[in-house]
Design an enzyme around this catalytic site. Structure first.
Site: not given
Length: 278
Positions: A182, A216, A218, A220
């Site tokens: 990612k 943002t 959570g 993953g």
């Protein structure tokens, strides 16, 4: 979406093996919300309990190995699973245990490994000595491993300036079937790179516009759970990753303030306005 659930079941069954986030934005809580949003039946094995809110992690406590094993066997032996997602495991003992439990699943059961090493705020969520166990025992069980750049560097042993493609290739060397590195922490549009261990495979990239939103928490957990849900429903890997990326991007775009720090992504963004009162 086609389902791989047993005949007669209304939906697929997805199990998350992860830690609890008392603030509800990540961990088990984010996983189950994501699974519900995808129309699958979510189940859970708690590995640890955290004291966590929008400001960070104030403490975490691993569950005893027998509690982790007991939960896993209780669910798998009775209900069964169509896919498994792992998150925070915390200790060497739990990593070793979970790797062994995954080996007992029916052949071909998708396993999505989110190698959680730290929280959004940088608070460590794994014992340093557990990283080697993740690399040696857990990743070989992974259908796909989904690290961010920092986790990919840690697990691969490569330098911080390694490219996503180099990191993905190194992770595949551990025995994982696919690697999704990612790129949300890099400058520019967030781009994730997906690579298969199959000979001759070429990297696939998934890019989205960066949302002007700091909430943002959570991300993953949400992405990995969305991938697991879609694999359980019978999607091919690239299709599952693309759909999960779109779902997560939408959740980031509409993430909301909660507490005094970083709020969570919005797991129900697709339902806003579609259901009266939501």
């Amino acid at each position: 979406m086609t389902t791989s659930a047993e005949p007669g079941l209304p939906t697929a069954r997805v199990l998350t093996v992860a830690g609890s986030d008392s603030g509800g934005g990540a961990g088990i809580q984010a996983d189950l919300k994501t699974m519900m949003a995808h129309g699958v039946h979510g189940m859970s094995v708690l590995t640890a309990v955290t004291a966590q809110n929008s400001l960070g992690v104030q403490g975490w406590w691993p569950l005893p190995a027998e509690a982790v094993s007991g939960q896993f066997r209780s669910v798998v032996d009775d209900i069964g699973v169509d896919a498994v997602k792992t998150g925070m495991l915390g200790t060497v003992e739990v990593v070793e245990l979970v790797a062994g439990l995954l080996a007992t699943l029916p052949e071909g059961t998708p396993v999505v490994v989110d190698p959680v090493c730290a929280s959004k705020h940088g608070d460590p969520l794994v014992a340093p000595e557990a990283v080697a166990a993740m690399r040696e025992l857990l990743l070989p069980r992974a259908t796909v491993v989904t690290p961010n750049l920092g986790e990919a560097v840690l697990l691969s042993g490569l330098a911080e300036d390694a490219t996503p493609a180099e990191l993905a290739q190194a992770l595949l060397g551990t025995g994982a079937g696919w690697a999704l590195v990612k790129g949300g922490h890099r400058v520019g549009p967030p781009t994730d790179l997906l690579l298969s261990a199959a000979p001759g495979s070429v990297p696939l990239t998934f890019t989205a516009e960066r949302a002007d939103n700091a909430h943002t928490h959570g991300t993953g957990c949400t992405l990995a759970s969305a991938i697991a849900s879609r694999l359980a429903l019978g999607q091919e890997m690239a299709v599952a990753v693309a759909g999960a990326k779109d779902y997560t991007t939408g959740g980031i775009r509409t993430g909301f303030a909660l507490g005094a720090g970083i709020g969570p992504v919005d797991h129900l963004w697709q339902l806003r306005g579609a259901v009266p009162g939501v």
